[in-house]
Enzyme design. Structure first.
Site, mmCIF file in Angstrom:
data_model
loop_
_atom_site.group_PDB
_atom_site.id
_atom_site.type_symbol
_atom_site.label_atom_id
_atom_site.label_comp_id
_atom_site.label_asym_id
_atom_site.label_seq_id
_atom_site.Cartn_x
_atom_site.Cartn_y
_atom_site.Cartn_z
ATOM 1 N N ARG A 1 0.818 -1.221 0.000
ATOM 2 C CA ARG A 1 0.000 0.000 0.000
ATOM 3 C C ARG A 1 0.852 1.272 0.000
ATOM 4 O O ARG A 1 0.466 2.284 -0.575
ATOM 5 C CB ARG A 1 -0.943 -0.027 1.217
ATOM 6 C CG ARG A 1 -1.903 1.180 1.315
ATOM 7 C CD ARG A 1 -2.922 0.935 2.422
ATOM 8 N NE ARG A 1 -3.654 2.125 2.820
ATOM 9 C CZ ARG A 1 -4.856 2.489 2.346
ATOM 10 N NH1 ARG A 1 -5.442 1.749 1.431
ATOM 11 N NH2 ARG A 1 -5.459 3.575 2.780
ATOM 12 N N ILE B 1 -7.296 7.604 -1.614
ATOM 13 C CA ILE B 1 -7.186 6.148 -1.517
ATOM 14 C C ILE B 1 -8.021 5.786 -0.293
ATOM 15 O O ILE B 1 -7.884 6.382 0.766
ATOM 16 C CB ILE B 1 -5.708 5.692 -1.395
ATOM 17 C CG1 ILE B 1 -5.592 4.171 -1.230
ATOM 18 C CG2 ILE B 1 -4.980 6.394 -0.270
ATOM 19 C CD1 ILE B 1 -4.125 3.669 -1.257
ATOM 20 N N SER B 2 -8.948 4.835 -0.452
ATOM 21 C CA SER B 2 -9.896 4.525 0.622
ATOM 22 C C SER B 2 -9.198 3.893 1.816
ATOM 23 O O SER B 2 -8.108 3.327 1.711
ATOM 24 C CB SER B 2 -10.975 3.581 0.105
ATOM 25 O OG SER B 2 -11.639 4.148 -1.004
ATOM 26 N N GLN B 3 -9.888 3.980 2.955
ATOM 27 C CA GLN B 3 -9.448 3.315 4.184
ATOM 28 C C GLN B 3 -9.339 1.798 3.925
ATOM 29 O O GLN B 3 -10.217 1.222 3.277
ATOM 30 C CB GLN B 3 -10.522 3.606 5.240
ATOM 31 C CG GLN B 3 -10.299 3.021 6.601
ATOM 32 C CD GLN B 3 -11.553 3.218 7.463
ATOM 33 O OE1 GLN B 3 -12.624 3.600 6.961
ATOM 34 N NE2 GLN B 3 -11.427 2.964 8.737
ATOM 35 N N PRO B 4 -8.289 1.144 4.429
ATOM 36 C CA PRO B 4 -8.122 -0.294 4.158
ATOM 37 C C PRO B 4 -9.367 -1.126 4.483
ATOM 38 O O PRO B 4 -9.754 -1.999 3.696
ATOM 39 C CB PRO B 4 -6.945 -0.684 5.074
ATOM 40 C CG PRO B 4 -6.144 0.576 5.212
ATOM 41 C CD PRO B 4 -7.140 1.694 5.201
#
Ligand code: SAH
Length: 208
Positions: A37, A63-66
Site C-alpha cells: 500500500r 485512496i480509501s481506508q483499508p
C-alpha cells in the site's frame, strides 16, 4: 522507514483493522498482506500509508481506508479468473487487491494524471491481469462485459443503470450512492431480478 518496517505495518494493519473487525475471507486477507500500500500513496504520506484512514492522492481523489476496501472486496465475492469492472482507479490500490485475488480487472479513471500513474505502477509491480484505461466510468467498459462484479469507488447520486446492465446474471455490484449522505449499496443480479441491500454509511468522492 525500510522495507521491513512497511512489512510489519502491513501485517499489523491486517490484524488490527481487518481481522479484528470481522473480515474473515482468507483470500482477501492474503491479498492485503501482499499488496504494498505504501507505494500507492504520495511520497509525503508514505509513513502513514498503513493508517486506519483514507489519504489524499491529489486531484481531489483519495485512496480509501483499508477496512472499506476489504469490506467492498468481500462483498463483491468474485472468484479467481472472474472479470470485474472498477469505476474510479485512483491510486490503483483497490485494483491491485483485486488483481492479487486472481481476478481479471478492468478499471476506468477519468483524471489523466491518476490513470497514467496507476497504470505505470501496476505494470511495474507486474499486475498483468489489471487493465486500466482513461474514460468516463459511467459508461462502464462494454468490450469485456458482462462482469461477475462491478466495484464503484466514487459516489453517484444514483447507481448508473449502464453499470447494472454490464453485470452478468449472478453478478454483484458494490458501490456508494448519494450526495450529502452516502450509503454503500450491494446490487445482486439474480435470474429473478435485481436485489438491493444497504450495507453501511460511507463518504466517497463524488462520481463526475
Ligand atoms: N479505488 C481508488 C479510490 C479512488 S477515489 C483507490 O483504490 O485508490 C475515486 C476515483 O474516482 C478518483 O480517482 C476520481 O478521479 C475517479 N472518478 C470520479 N468520477 C469518475 C468517472 N466518471 N469515471 C471514472 N473515474 C471517476
Amino acid at each position: 522507514m525500510g522495507r521491513d518496517d512497511f512489512e510489519r505495518e502491513r501485517q499489523a494493519m491486517v490484524a488490527e483493522q481487518l481481522i479484528a473487525r470481522g473480515v474473515r475471507d482468507e483470500r482477501v486477507l492474503a491479498a492485503f498482506r501482499r499488496v504494498p500500500r505504501h507505494l500507492f500513496v504520495p511520497p509525503e504520506y508514505c509513513a502513514i500509508a498503513y493508517a486506519d484512514q483514507p489519504l489524499p492522492i491529489g486531484h481531489g481523489a483519495t485512496i480509501s481506508q483499508p477496512y472499506v476496501v476489504a469490506r467492498m472486496t468481500e462483498l463483491l465475492g468474485a472468484e479467481p479468473g472472474d472479470r470485474v469492472l472498477e469505476v474510479g482507479t485512483g491510486s490503483g490500490y483497490q485494483a491491485a487487491i483485486l488483481g492479487a485475488l486472481g481476478l481479471e480487472v478492468y478499471s476506468v479513471e477519468v483524471v489523466p494524471a491518476l490513470e497514467r500513474r496507476a497504470r505505470e505502477l501496476l505494470a511495474r509491480l507486474n499486475f498483468d491481469t489489471v487493465h486500466i484505461r482513461l474514460g468516463d466510468g459511467k459508461s462502464g467498459w462494454p468490450e469485456p462485459s458482462p462482469f461477475a462484479g462491478v466495484l464503484l469507488t466514487a459516489a453517484p447520486e444514483t447507481i448508473p443503470p449502464t453499470l447494472v446492465d454490464q453485470l452478468a446474471v449472478g453478478g454483484r455490484l458494490v458501490g456508494p450512492e448519494g450526495r450529502t449522505h452516502q450509503n454503500l449499496i450491494l446490487i445482486e443480479k439474480t435470474p429473478a431480478g435485481i436485489r438491493r441491500t444497504t450495507i453501511f454509511p460511507v463518504a466517497f468522492v463524488p462520481l463526475r
